[in-house]
Scaffold this motif. Structure first.
Motif, PDB file in Angstrom:
ATOM      1  N   PRO B  49       0.874  -1.213  -0.005  1.00 43.07           N
ATOM      2  CA  PRO B  49      -0.122  -0.072  -0.051  1.00 43.07           C
ATOM      3  C   PRO B  49       0.619   1.340  -0.135  1.00 43.07           C
ATOM      4  O   PRO B  49       0.358   2.241  -0.452  1.00 43.07           O
ATOM      5  CB  PRO B  49      -0.832  -0.090   1.334  1.00 43.07           C
ATOM      6  CG  PRO B  49      -0.660  -1.605   1.714  1.00 43.07           C
ATOM      7  CD  PRO B  49       0.482  -2.108   1.081  1.00 43.07           C
ATOM      8  N   MET B  50       2.194   1.229   0.610  1.00 50.58           N
ATOM      9  CA  MET B  50       2.999   2.532   0.664  1.00 50.58           C
ATOM     10  C   MET B  50       3.616   2.423  -0.838  1.00 50.58           C
ATOM     11  O   MET B  50       4.243   3.432  -0.971  1.00 50.58           O
ATOM     12  CB  MET B  50       3.833   2.213   1.747  1.00 50.58           C
ATOM     13  CG  MET B  50       4.537   3.638   2.180  1.00 50.58           C
ATOM     14  SD  MET B  50       3.566   5.048   2.588  1.00 50.58           S
ATOM     15  CE  MET B  50       4.464   6.182   1.969  1.00 50.58           C
ATOM     16  N   VAL B  61       2.219 -14.248   2.987  1.00 49.05           N
ATOM     17  CA  VAL B  61       1.973 -13.233   3.900  1.00 49.05           C
ATOM     18  C   VAL B  61       3.097 -11.932   3.389  1.00 49.05           C
ATOM     19  O   VAL B  61       4.133 -12.315   3.345  1.00 49.05           O
ATOM     20  CB  VAL B  61       2.226 -13.325   5.507  1.00 49.05           C
ATOM     21  CG1 VAL B  61       1.958 -12.031   6.143  1.00 49.05           C
ATOM     22  CG2 VAL B  61       1.067 -14.334   5.814  1.00 49.05           C
ATOM     23  N   LEU B  63       5.196  -8.579   4.250  1.00 53.90           N
ATOM     24  CA  LEU B  63       5.920  -7.707   5.037  1.00 53.90           C
ATOM     25  C   LEU B  63       6.477  -6.511   4.649  1.00 53.90           C
ATOM     26  O   LEU B  63       6.943  -6.569   3.501  1.00 53.90           O
ATOM     27  CB  LEU B  63       6.856  -8.587   5.691  1.00 53.90           C
ATOM     28  CG  LEU B  63       6.435  -9.922   6.692  1.00 53.90           C
ATOM     29  CD1 LEU B  63       7.732 -10.555   7.316  1.00 53.90           C
ATOM     30  CD2 LEU B  63       5.296 -10.006   7.425  1.00 53.90           C
ATOM     31  N   TYR B  64       5.977  -5.476   5.001  1.00 52.06           N
ATOM     32  CA  TYR B  64       6.493  -4.058   4.581  1.00 52.06           C
ATOM     33  C   TYR B  64       7.420  -3.338   5.457  1.00 52.06           C
ATOM     34  O   TYR B  64       7.591  -3.574   6.629  1.00 52.06           O
ATOM     35  CB  TYR B  64       5.001  -2.985   4.650  1.00 52.06           C
ATOM     36  CG  TYR B  64       3.923  -3.969   3.755  1.00 52.06           C
ATOM     37  CD1 TYR B  64       4.113  -4.518   2.591  1.00 52.06           C
ATOM     38  CD2 TYR B  64       2.835  -3.902   4.415  1.00 52.06           C
ATOM     39  CE1 TYR B  64       2.990  -5.044   2.086  1.00 52.06           C
ATOM     40  CE2 TYR B  64       1.570  -4.371   3.535  1.00 52.06           C
ATOM     41  CZ  TYR B  64       1.808  -5.002   2.571  1.00 52.06           C
ATOM     42  OH  TYR B  64       0.840  -5.565   1.979  1.00 52.06           O
ATOM     43  N   GLN B  65       8.126  -2.566   4.785  1.00 45.84           N
ATOM     44  CA  GLN B  65       9.029  -1.621   5.310  1.00 45.84           C
ATOM     45  C   GLN B  65      10.462  -2.472   6.021  1.00 45.84           C
ATOM     46  O   GLN B  65      10.328  -3.147   6.926  1.00 45.84           O
ATOM     47  CB  GLN B  65       8.292  -0.783   6.711  1.00 45.84           C
ATOM     48  CG  GLN B  65       7.121  -0.067   6.339  1.00 45.84           C
ATOM     49  CD  GLN B  65       7.303   1.124   5.376  1.00 45.84           C
ATOM     50  OE1 GLN B  65       6.729   1.429   4.346  1.00 45.84           O
ATOM     51  NE2 GLN B  65       8.127   2.187   6.119  1.00 45.84           N
ATOM     52  N   PRO B  67      12.863  -1.744   7.917  1.00 46.91           N
ATOM     53  CA  PRO B  67      13.139  -1.937   9.476  1.00 46.91           C
ATOM     54  C   PRO B  67      12.287  -2.943  10.120  1.00 46.91           C
ATOM     55  O   PRO B  67      12.838  -3.621  11.008  1.00 46.91           O
ATOM     56  CB  PRO B  67      12.778  -0.467  10.110  1.00 46.91           C
ATOM     57  CG  PRO B  67      12.713   0.351   8.792  1.00 46.91           C
ATOM     58  CD  PRO B  67      12.422  -0.437   7.748  1.00 46.91           C
ATOM     59  N   ALA B  68      11.282  -3.088   9.781  1.00 51.67           N
ATOM     60  CA  ALA B  68      10.289  -4.265  10.120  1.00 51.67           C
ATOM     61  C   ALA B  68      10.427  -5.684   9.943  1.00 51.67           C
ATOM     62  O   ALA B  68      10.689  -6.436  10.614  1.00 51.67           O
ATOM     63  CB  ALA B  68       8.637  -3.733   9.862  1.00 51.67           C
ATOM     64  N   ARG B 111      11.123   9.678  -4.499  1.00 55.08           N
ATOM     65  CA  ARG B 111      10.102  10.459  -4.568  1.00 55.08           C
ATOM     66  C   ARG B 111      10.313  11.844  -4.218  1.00 55.08           C
ATOM     67  O   ARG B 111       9.930  12.986  -4.747  1.00 55.08           O
ATOM     68  CB  ARG B 111       9.099   9.912  -3.839  1.00 55.08           C
ATOM     69  CG  ARG B 111       9.032   9.986  -2.406  1.00 55.08           C
ATOM     70  CD  ARG B 111       8.088   9.520  -1.340  1.00 55.08           C
ATOM     71  NE  ARG B 111       8.143   9.585  -0.124  1.00 55.08           N
ATOM     72  CZ  ARG B 111       7.366   9.461   0.711  1.00 55.08           C
ATOM     73  NH1 ARG B 111       5.900   9.387   0.546  1.00 55.08           N
ATOM     74  NH2 ARG B 111       7.664   9.593   2.201  1.00 55.08           N
TER      75      ARG B 111
END
Lengths: 214, 214
Positions: B49-50, B61, B63-65, B67-68, B111
């Motif tokens: 979504p980002m 599943v 996983l985003y970002q 650092p996470a 961006r």
């Protein structure tokens, strides 16, 4: 007692205060007035090489960067837990926190706003447009993730606050301050209302801090 | 097998590849060509979504970002450890990582560079000046922290790579690409040289990825 070098209106300070309050930890509030440039002075540079707030001082050791400080507090004071018990849940909560902490806050903080204003000659509306653009991208992604999570019950994850709520509530305060339209984000707004009804969140609010106003 | 949606020159992708390689984990490389705007298309928006890279897909599943994702990999695959055993050490390593991940990379990514170029009408030198300013602040703070740590032996923390080294090596690559002068940072440069001598770092380098060049 721990010392928190911080500033009432700083969202990284605010998110850290929320976590300290949720953990029931007392701390000495040391104000670093960003609005007077105190973080740029020699003495704060000796405390924090990045000149950022917050700095958490624990038994004379200084911890930097709110994401690192928050993970430290979660490890040392696990009750109540502010991360889920399962690894996938923790990844989800940390992803939400990281959208705020990496994609939204850093591009909107004081040094960046000032540079955009002074060097790129943007007036208040221009600065608000810059801020609003990155806020919109981040809030939209978070809203999408919240809507997709069918197990949520009132907070960013499940039925109790996590670190993601601390990041989100603090950043939303800054976003409103800089006139970001929050009306599209109904799930986010519901989460924020639930959080702000809790005393640990309310007590961390910028308006309640000793250096508010003035 | 895990799937990593990523791009060779993206520093958040690069840091994640380093961690995967240090853990000895195999993954399917799925290229999202940021240089062709593939992350902005409908199909990648359905994945992340980002619209950021990387996305790590584990058993369906997502996983985003980074650092996470990196914390998730550390939890699931603790050998070799990429965070110290003690909480203060972990706070130090995460602080170094967060200076890169919060204060340096986000203000310099694609961006933002494009917005500064297109809306604030900055030429290549102007964009490089923007990038260089925030890189200088961050690298200077990291250099100060590395010099102050008397227990270090060749890496960001102690004598073996941690997540901080993954963040630092990946960001320094981008900094050099955008002409940031790295000569003042002798400790950082020594760390980077030590890291790049290791196969997990070398194999993660942008030039070695399937979508390099082209």
């Amino acid at each position: 007692m721990m010392k928190l070098y911080n500033f009432h209106a700083s969202s990284t300070s605010y998110r850290t205060r929320i976590v300290l309050n949720l953990k029931g930890l007392e701390y000495e509030y040391i104000s670093i007035r960003l609005d007077r440039g105190e973080h740029l002075g020699f003495s704060y540079g000796e405390i924090n090489p990045m000149r950022g707030v917050p700095t958490l001082e624990v038994d004379g050791v200084r911890l930097y960067q709110s994401p690192a400080i928050i993970e430290y507090l979660e490890e040392l004071y696990p009750d109540p837990p502010l991360l889920p018990q399962d690894a996938l849940g923790r990844a989800q909560v940390r992803a939400l926190a990281s959208i705020v902490g990496s994609d939204m806050h850093p591009v909107n903080n004081l040094r960046i706003r000032n540079f955009v204003r002074d060097t790129y000659k943007q007036d208040a509306d221009g600065v608000a447009a810059w801020i609003g653009l990155w806020n919109q991208a981040g809030f939209s992604a978070i809203e999408t993730m919240l809507r997709a999570d069918k197990y949520r019950k009132g907070f960013c994850y499940s039925d109790a606050p996590t670190i993601a709520d601390a990041y989100l509530v603090a950043h939303a305060f800054s976003a409103v301050r800089f006139k970001t339209d929050m009306s599209p984000y109904t799930e986010i707004n519901a989460v924020i209302a639930n959080c702000n009804a809790l005393k640990p969140f309310a007590d961390a609010h910028p308006s309640k801090q000793p250096d508010a106003g003035g």
